[in-house]
Design an enzyme around this catalytic site. Structure first.
Site, mmCIF file in Angstrom:
data_model
loop_
_atom_site.group_PDB
_atom_site.id
_atom_site.type_symbol
_atom_site.label_atom_id
_atom_site.label_comp_id
_atom_site.label_asym_id
_atom_site.label_seq_id
_atom_site.Cartn_x
_atom_site.Cartn_y
_atom_site.Cartn_z
ATOM 1 N N SER A 1 -19.047 24.026 5.544
ATOM 2 C CA SER A 1 -20.659 23.713 6.187
ATOM 3 C C SER A 1 -21.137 24.517 5.098
ATOM 4 C CB SER A 1 -20.638 24.285 7.393
ATOM 5 O OG SER A 1 -19.729 23.713 8.407
HETATM 6 N N1 SAH Z 1 -15.788 24.941 10.116
HETATM 7 C C1 SAH Z 1 -15.915 24.258 8.764
HETATM 8 C C2 SAH Z 1 -16.529 22.875 8.647
HETATM 9 C C3 SAH Z 1 -15.295 21.974 8.659
HETATM 10 S S1 SAH Z 1 -15.961 20.501 8.627
HETATM 11 C C4 SAH Z 1 -16.506 25.353 7.673
HETATM 12 O O1 SAH Z 1 -16.431 26.507 8.001
HETATM 13 O O2 SAH Z 1 -16.780 24.747 6.912
HETATM 14 C C5 SAH Z 1 -15.028 19.792 10.198
HETATM 15 C C6 SAH Z 1 -13.635 19.806 10.359
HETATM 16 O O3 SAH Z 1 -13.395 19.487 11.784
HETATM 17 C C7 SAH Z 1 -12.814 18.968 9.385
HETATM 18 O O4 SAH Z 1 -11.916 19.841 8.780
HETATM 19 C C8 SAH Z 1 -12.191 17.866 10.419
HETATM 20 O O5 SAH Z 1 -10.800 17.484 9.926
HETATM 21 C C9 SAH Z 1 -12.337 18.607 11.771
HETATM 22 N N2 SAH Z 1 -12.037 17.779 12.852
HETATM 23 C C10 SAH Z 1 -12.706 16.503 13.260
HETATM 24 N N3 SAH Z 1 -12.046 16.298 14.272
HETATM 25 C C11 SAH Z 1 -11.392 17.043 14.897
HETATM 26 C C12 SAH Z 1 -10.784 17.256 16.375
HETATM 27 N N4 SAH Z 1 -10.826 16.346 17.068
HETATM 28 N N5 SAH Z 1 -9.795 18.326 16.358
HETATM 29 C C13 SAH Z 1 -9.897 19.326 15.414
HETATM 30 N N6 SAH Z 1 -10.508 19.187 14.099
HETATM 31 C C14 SAH Z 1 -11.283 18.178 13.913
#
Ligand code: SAH
Length: 224
Positions: A73
């Site tokens: 993010s």
């Molecule tokens: N928190 C992260 C952002 C990650 S992007 C940061 O600090 O940069 C969002 C993440 O959510 C991805 O890794 C994706 O695989 C995960 N994701 C999507 N659907 C999900 C679900 N149902 N359960 C758990 N994780 C999920």
């Protein structure tokens, strides 16, 4: 609660203190006013959460690819959501859905006593686990599962939930893991656009408040 020790903060080579200061100035200009949040972002080595080939861009205020079609993010959005999570005092625990590379998790772990985080992609979960251990952040529990169902086998409720993937419907089981007066911050996709939403649990009902437009990868079902 577990500030990164100084050898993680300094001696970074490629990322000068000036580069980090510029990022913090930018976040301030964009309305991030919580000094604790700004300090933690300044001291969290974001370059360790991205591929080495991208580490020279780690202190730009932008999302970057982390593989598997996912992103780290944008620092602004991490700061914004963290500031919302802390707005009415420090919660005792936070549940994060979407660990990804673990950057938001690491930021939260330095501000609240206990962080739980769920990731559906096995390889990202493994990587994040290793990285967060290397950073000596021990107040984090990670699970490789589908966050739609909330934390597995829970006999406990959370003060705050943060979702870092966009949903079209708020997962009911997840929302039910909130305490009374508990809040959940998430990107909500109303099929025209994504907005940041805050849900507050009140007398077994949920109130919601919408904020600015955002851009997140989608919340997906099952594990990968
Ligand atoms: N928190 C992260 C952002 C990650 S992007 C940061 O600090 O940069 C969002 C993440 O959510 C991805 O890794 C994706 O695989 C995960 N994701 C999507 N659907 C999900 C679900 N149902 N359960 C758990 N994780 C999920």
């Amino acid at each position: 609660m577990n500030p990164l020790s100084s050898h993680h903060i300094k001696g970074i080579g490629m990322t000068s203190q000036r580069t980090r200061d510029r990022l913090i100035d930018r976040l301030r200009q964009q309305g991030i006013h919580n000094e604790q949040v700004l300090e933690v972002i300044r001291n969290t080595p974001r370059h360790l959460f991205v591929d080495e080939a991208l580490s020279h861009r780690a202190y730009e205020d932008t999302a970057l690819p982390i593989g598997f079609g996912q992103t780290i993010s944008q620092p602004y959005i991490v700061a914004r959501m963290t500031q919302m999570i802390l707005a009415s005092g420090t919660p005792s625990s936070v549940l994060e859905i979407g660990t990804g590379c673990g950057y938001q998790t690491a930021v939260l772990a330095q501000l609240v006593p206990q962080v739980y985080s769920i990731e559906r992609i096995g390889a990202l979960y493994q990587q994040a686990k290793k990285r967060l251990a290397e950073l000596e952040l021990y107040n984090i529990e990670l699970r490789h599962t589908d966050g739609n169902g909330g934390w597995p086998n829970l006999n406990y409720r959370f003060d705050r939930i943060i979702m870092t993937a966009a949903c079209k419907e708020i997962p009911r089981k997840l929302a039910e893991q909130l305490n009374e007066q508990g809040q959940m911050v998430l990107p909500y996709d109303d099929s025209k656009e994504q907005v940041l939403l805050k849900i507050t649990r009140k007398n077994d009902d949920f109130e919601s408040e919408a904020f600015e437009k955002v851009s997140f990868v989608p919340l997906l079902p099952g594990v990968g």
